[in-house]
Motif scaffolding. Sequence first.
Motif, PDB file in Angstrom:
ATOM      1  N   ASP A 131       0.844  -1.205   0.000  1.00 51.77           N
ATOM      2  CA  ASP A 131       0.000   0.000   0.000  1.00 51.77           C
ATOM      3  C   ASP A 131       0.878   1.253   0.000  1.00 51.77           C
ATOM      4  O   ASP A 131       0.726   2.152   0.818  1.00 51.77           O
ATOM      5  CB  ASP A 131      -0.964  -0.023   1.183  1.00 51.77           C
ATOM      6  N   SER A 132       1.784   1.280  -0.938  1.00 51.37           N
ATOM      7  CA  SER A 132       2.809   2.310  -1.029  1.00 51.37           C
ATOM      8  C   SER A 132       2.340   3.488  -1.889  1.00 51.37           C
ATOM      9  O   SER A 132       1.449   3.350  -2.730  1.00 51.37           O
ATOM     10  CB  SER A 132       4.068   1.696  -1.655  1.00 51.37           C
ATOM     11  N   TRP A 138       0.235  10.700  -4.275  1.00 54.07           N
ATOM     12  CA  TRP A 138       0.468  11.369  -3.000  1.00 54.07           C
ATOM     13  C   TRP A 138       1.002  12.773  -3.214  1.00 54.07           C
ATOM     14  O   TRP A 138       1.456  13.082  -4.323  1.00 54.07           O
ATOM     15  CB  TRP A 138       1.407  10.519  -2.148  1.00 54.07           C
ATOM     16  N   PRO A 139       0.975  13.640  -2.225  1.00 57.00           N
ATOM     17  CA  PRO A 139       0.379  13.458  -0.896  1.00 57.00           C
ATOM     18  C   PRO A 139      -1.146  13.528  -0.954  1.00 57.00           C
ATOM     19  O   PRO A 139      -1.701  14.252  -1.778  1.00 57.00           O
ATOM     20  CB  PRO A 139       0.937  14.630  -0.087  1.00 57.00           C
ATOM     21  N   VAL A 140      -1.792  12.748  -0.100  1.00 58.18           N
ATOM     22  CA  VAL A 140      -3.252  12.779  -0.037  1.00 58.18           C
ATOM     23  C   VAL A 140      -3.688  14.084   0.613  1.00 58.18           C
ATOM     24  O   VAL A 140      -2.907  14.749   1.309  1.00 58.18           O
ATOM     25  CB  VAL A 140      -3.809  11.567   0.734  1.00 58.18           C
ATOM     26  N   SER A 141      -4.925  14.455   0.410  1.00 56.72           N
ATOM     27  CA  SER A 141      -5.400  15.775   0.832  1.00 56.72           C
ATOM     28  C   SER A 141      -5.250  16.007   2.327  1.00 56.72           C
ATOM     29  O   SER A 141      -4.997  17.135   2.772  1.00 56.72           O
ATOM     30  CB  SER A 141      -6.859  15.959   0.416  1.00 56.72           C
ATOM     31  N   ASP A 231      -8.230   0.028   0.346  1.00 48.91           N
ATOM     32  CA  ASP A 231      -7.411   1.172   0.751  1.00 48.91           C
ATOM     33  C   ASP A 231      -8.001   2.456   0.169  1.00 48.91           C
ATOM     34  O   ASP A 231      -8.063   2.635  -1.049  1.00 48.91           O
ATOM     35  CB  ASP A 231      -5.968   0.980   0.261  1.00 48.91           C
ATOM     36  N   GLY A 232      -8.393   3.373   1.061  1.00 55.42           N
ATOM     37  CA  GLY A 232      -8.939   4.645   0.612  1.00 55.42           C
ATOM     38  C   GLY A 232      -7.895   5.711   0.397  1.00 55.42           C
ATOM     39  O   GLY A 232      -8.208   6.789  -0.136  1.00 55.42           O
ATOM     40  N   PHE A 233      -6.642   5.446   0.799  1.00 56.28           N
ATOM     41  CA  PHE A 233      -5.560   6.423   0.641  1.00 56.28           C
ATOM     42  C   PHE A 233      -4.736   6.148  -0.611  1.00 56.28           C
ATOM     43  O   PHE A 233      -4.462   7.053  -1.400  1.00 56.28           O
ATOM     44  CB  PHE A 233      -4.653   6.410   1.880  1.00 56.28           C
ATOM     45  N   GLN A 234      -4.303   4.902  -0.772  1.00 59.65           N
ATOM     46  CA  GLN A 234      -3.528   4.500  -1.948  1.00 59.65           C
ATOM     47  C   GLN A 234      -4.341   3.460  -2.713  1.00 59.65           C
ATOM     48  O   GLN A 234      -4.370   2.288  -2.350  1.00 59.65           O
ATOM     49  CB  GLN A 234      -2.153   3.947  -1.528  1.00 59.65           C
ATOM     50  N   ALA A 257      -9.386  -5.525   3.166  1.00 60.25           N
ATOM     51  CA  ALA A 257      -8.267  -4.917   3.887  1.00 60.25           C
ATOM     52  C   ALA A 257      -8.116  -3.467   3.460  1.00 60.25           C
ATOM     53  O   ALA A 257      -8.365  -3.110   2.305  1.00 60.25           O
ATOM     54  CB  ALA A 257      -6.967  -5.680   3.623  1.00 60.25           C
ATOM     55  N   GLY A 258      -7.697  -2.618   4.412  1.00 59.02           N
ATOM     56  CA  GLY A 258      -7.516  -1.209   4.140  1.00 59.02           C
ATOM     57  C   GLY A 258      -6.059  -0.857   3.890  1.00 59.02           C
ATOM     58  O   GLY A 258      -5.303  -1.636   3.309  1.00 59.02           O
TER      59      GLY A 258
END
Length: 279
Positions: A131-132, A138-141, A231-234, A257-258
């Motif tokens: 999950d890189s 990136w960067p996320v908000s 994963d909601g970020f990556q 999995a997140g």
Amino acid sequence: MNEIIESTVLRTEVRVDGEPASYLTVERDGPVVLLLHGTYWSRVWLPVLDLLGAAGLRPIAVDLPGLGRSGGELTPETGAVPALADWVARFASALGLSGPVAVAGHDIGGAVAQHLLVRGRLEVSRLALVDSVTYDSWPVSGVARFRDPAVVAATTADEILAARRRAVTEGLAGAATEQRIADYLDPWTDARVRRSWMALVGAADHRYTRDLLPDLRRNGTPKLLVWGEDDGFQKVAYAERFASEIPNTTLLRIPDAGHVPMENAPDEVARALADFFRA
């Protein structure tokens, strides 16, 4: 200093640049796997360390300077990916590691791992990204706003802790118990760690992954992507793109999995990493 964390996992330290560099490990004679964190700390790797050790590996999950349990304090300059990669190389040297080393990176730690591979700060034998950050993901908000010094100056300790609580809760997904959230948040009760974290995320810049792409596309080192499908970020779409464009890359999707699949599916993640690093 050695502190028993759980089972065979120890927390210990070595000095790098005159400051203590703290890390979790399973002390054995197996091949070393260097595990790098990003906007969290070495705690993200704890669920798989015993399992990696039982598989015959010697996992080393380090806290980057100023973060987790390590000493020192990051600045916008030392918190940038190239500077962190240089620090990791000095950490490896302080441990007396020589020859090819397997590396895994999570979140921004994945950018550091990619930099180590491509720029030759270490001789990397195999690379795993969990999950890189990749490409321009990136960067996320939630952290990009800390690139503004005025925002950093105006942010209170309570605001940082509240923001980290939200991010940790989302990242852990179904594994987000109150005790686990508290474990993850503990380092941010220290003002020095809060300042270091803001320096890290303030230095976040996707050029550090985009600029590596030409070299990555020519790099034949074996690579494994392990990704939480939720994963909601990556987003997993970035992993799919990476696997399709970068040679010798395999993608393992972890269902339900997140952002921290080590917490959601520790057995599956540890087995995938152990099989990859022992191959």
